[in-house]
Design a protein around this motif. Sequence first.
Motif, PDB file in Angstrom:
ATOM      1  N   ILE A 156       1.287  -2.189  -7.985  1.00  0.00           N
ATOM      2  CA  ILE A 156       0.790  -0.835  -7.742  1.00  0.00           C
ATOM      3  C   ILE A 156       1.712  -0.146  -6.748  1.00  0.00           C
ATOM      4  O   ILE A 156       2.008  -0.684  -5.681  1.00  0.00           O
ATOM      5  N   ILE A 157       2.180   1.033  -7.119  1.00  0.00           N
ATOM      6  CA  ILE A 157       3.088   1.809  -6.263  1.00  0.00           C
ATOM      7  C   ILE A 157       2.434   3.154  -5.976  1.00  0.00           C
ATOM      8  O   ILE A 157       2.042   3.862  -6.899  1.00  0.00           O
ATOM      9  N   ASN A 158       2.334   3.477  -4.703  1.00  0.00           N
ATOM     10  CA  ASN A 158       1.592   4.660  -4.298  1.00  0.00           C
ATOM     11  C   ASN A 158       2.379   5.491  -3.287  1.00  0.00           C
ATOM     12  O   ASN A 158       2.542   5.074  -2.142  1.00  0.00           O
ATOM     13  N   PRO A 159       2.889   6.665  -3.696  1.00  0.00           N
ATOM     14  CA  PRO A 159       3.525   7.547  -2.708  1.00  0.00           C
ATOM     15  C   PRO A 159       2.465   8.160  -1.810  1.00  0.00           C
ATOM     16  O   PRO A 159       1.451   8.662  -2.290  1.00  0.00           O
ATOM     17  N   ILE A 160       2.679   8.115  -0.519  1.00  0.00           N
ATOM     18  CA  ILE A 160       1.706   8.644   0.435  1.00  0.00           C
ATOM     19  C   ILE A 160       1.922  10.144   0.575  1.00  0.00           C
ATOM     20  O   ILE A 160       2.989  10.593   1.000  1.00  0.00           O
ATOM     21  N   LYS A 161       0.905  10.903   0.213  1.00  0.00           N
ATOM     22  CA  LYS A 161       1.002  12.356   0.227  1.00  0.00           C
ATOM     23  C   LYS A 161       0.733  12.903   1.624  1.00  0.00           C
ATOM     24  O   LYS A 161      -0.084  12.363   2.369  1.00  0.00           O
ATOM     25  N   LYS A 162       1.403  13.989   1.943  1.00  0.00           N
ATOM     26  CA  LYS A 162       1.127  14.682   3.200  1.00  0.00           C
ATOM     27  C   LYS A 162      -0.160  15.495   3.051  1.00  0.00           C
ATOM     28  O   LYS A 162      -0.497  15.954   1.959  1.00  0.00           O
ATOM     29  N   SER A 163      -0.872  15.662   4.136  1.00  0.00           N
ATOM     30  CA  SER A 163      -2.124  16.397   4.075  1.00  0.00           C
ATOM     31  C   SER A 163      -1.868  17.881   3.848  1.00  0.00           C
ATOM     32  O   SER A 163      -0.798  18.401   4.177  1.00  0.00           O
ATOM     33  N   ILE A 164      -2.851  18.558   3.281  1.00  0.00           N
ATOM     34  CA  ILE A 164      -2.718  19.990   3.000  1.00  0.00           C
ATOM     35  C   ILE A 164      -2.495  20.779   4.285  1.00  0.00           C
ATOM     36  O   ILE A 164      -1.781  21.781   4.309  1.00  0.00           O
ATOM     37  N   ALA A 165      -3.082  20.298   5.381  1.00  0.00           N
ATOM     38  CA  ALA A 165      -2.988  21.013   6.659  1.00  0.00           C
ATOM     39  C   ALA A 165      -1.797  20.567   7.508  1.00  0.00           C
ATOM     40  O   ALA A 165      -1.728  20.893   8.694  1.00  0.00           O
ATOM     41  N   ALA A 166      -0.862  19.838   6.902  1.00  0.00           N
ATOM     42  CA  ALA A 166       0.290  19.340   7.673  1.00  0.00           C
ATOM     43  C   ALA A 166       1.055  20.490   8.319  1.00  0.00           C
ATOM     44  O   ALA A 166       1.295  21.525   7.699  1.00  0.00           O
ATOM     45  N   GLU A 167       1.452  20.298   9.580  1.00  0.00           N
ATOM     46  CA  GLU A 167       2.165  21.331  10.322  1.00  0.00           C
ATOM     47  C   GLU A 167       3.675  21.177  10.160  1.00  0.00           C
ATOM     48  O   GLU A 167       4.162  20.240   9.528  1.00  0.00           O
ATOM     49  N   SER A 168       4.426  22.074  10.765  1.00  0.00           N
ATOM     50  CA  SER A 168       5.887  22.013  10.730  1.00  0.00           C
ATOM     51  C   SER A 168       6.399  21.123  11.857  1.00  0.00           C
ATOM     52  O   SER A 168       5.853  21.125  12.965  1.00  0.00           O
TER      53      SER A 168
END
Length: 303
Positions: A156-168
């Motif tokens: 199983i390979i899972n790319p970790i997504k950034k959260s929608i509220a991620a800042e700069s």
Amino acid sequence: MPLYINHTGKLKEVKEKPFKLEKDIQKVFEANLYDIMGLELVKSEFTIKNKRIDTLAYDTQASAFIIIEYKRDKNISVVDQGFTYLSLMLENKADFIVEYNESLKRNLKREDVDWSQTRVAFVSTNFTDNQVQATNFKDIAIELWEVKQFENDTIIINPIKKSIAAESIKSLTKNKEALKVVTDEIKVYSENDHIGKASESIDELYKKFKSAITNLADDIEVIPKKQYIAFNRGKKNYCGITILKNSLKIFINLNIGELDDPKRIAKDVSQVGHWGNGDYQIQVEDDKNLEYIMSLIKQTILS
């Protein structure tokens, strides 16, 4: 999350079978690099300036080099190491081009590469909460990929997504010159970068087409590129949209002759330069042909 196998209605848990070595993870990824990440393998164990890069890859869609590192050590700082590799690449661009040309027998030129799309990917069986949070910035060119192996030869390979509220991240690097050099040159694009070019009516039109495209299948991802917004399913780019001030250009990723288009609204762009993938382009200023255009795009998903 536990993994089970169904034996005639009775579930049996499949136990994880940890990778013994980082090299074992590397072999899996390098042998299946396009299927996993949509990338082209350039060189395994690439050494430059006394630093060893596990895997050097190339993203043909973004025209950019990608560095991949495999980790079993949970205590590394992925941000510090990631910026070190990004800086190394930007300071030694010619060496990466030479390696690409020698390894793949190509003739890539410096101007063919979009250095702003350079990124680093870390692959590990597990990342700590601190590592995930440290990379949770919308404009950081560092990716995390988790991989797990199980007893029944399932991986199983899972790319970790950034959260929608991620800042700069730029506010954190403005006083750190070495990091600022990297963030000034490398750009991680968002939908807002494209929507900002459009009039209000075209902004709304894009949202209608985006919603219709993502509803064609459950697993379609929206991936902003430098010149267009890609709609991917797995690693395949099915279509793309370039947002202009007063219209949208929709690119359908089929070769010329493969699209069934009775109304003949798709233009053949196989012999002209264009940003999206595929040989067909449709330019729209309204949604009157939306359903018909969806029937054309769906052909790429079924092909």
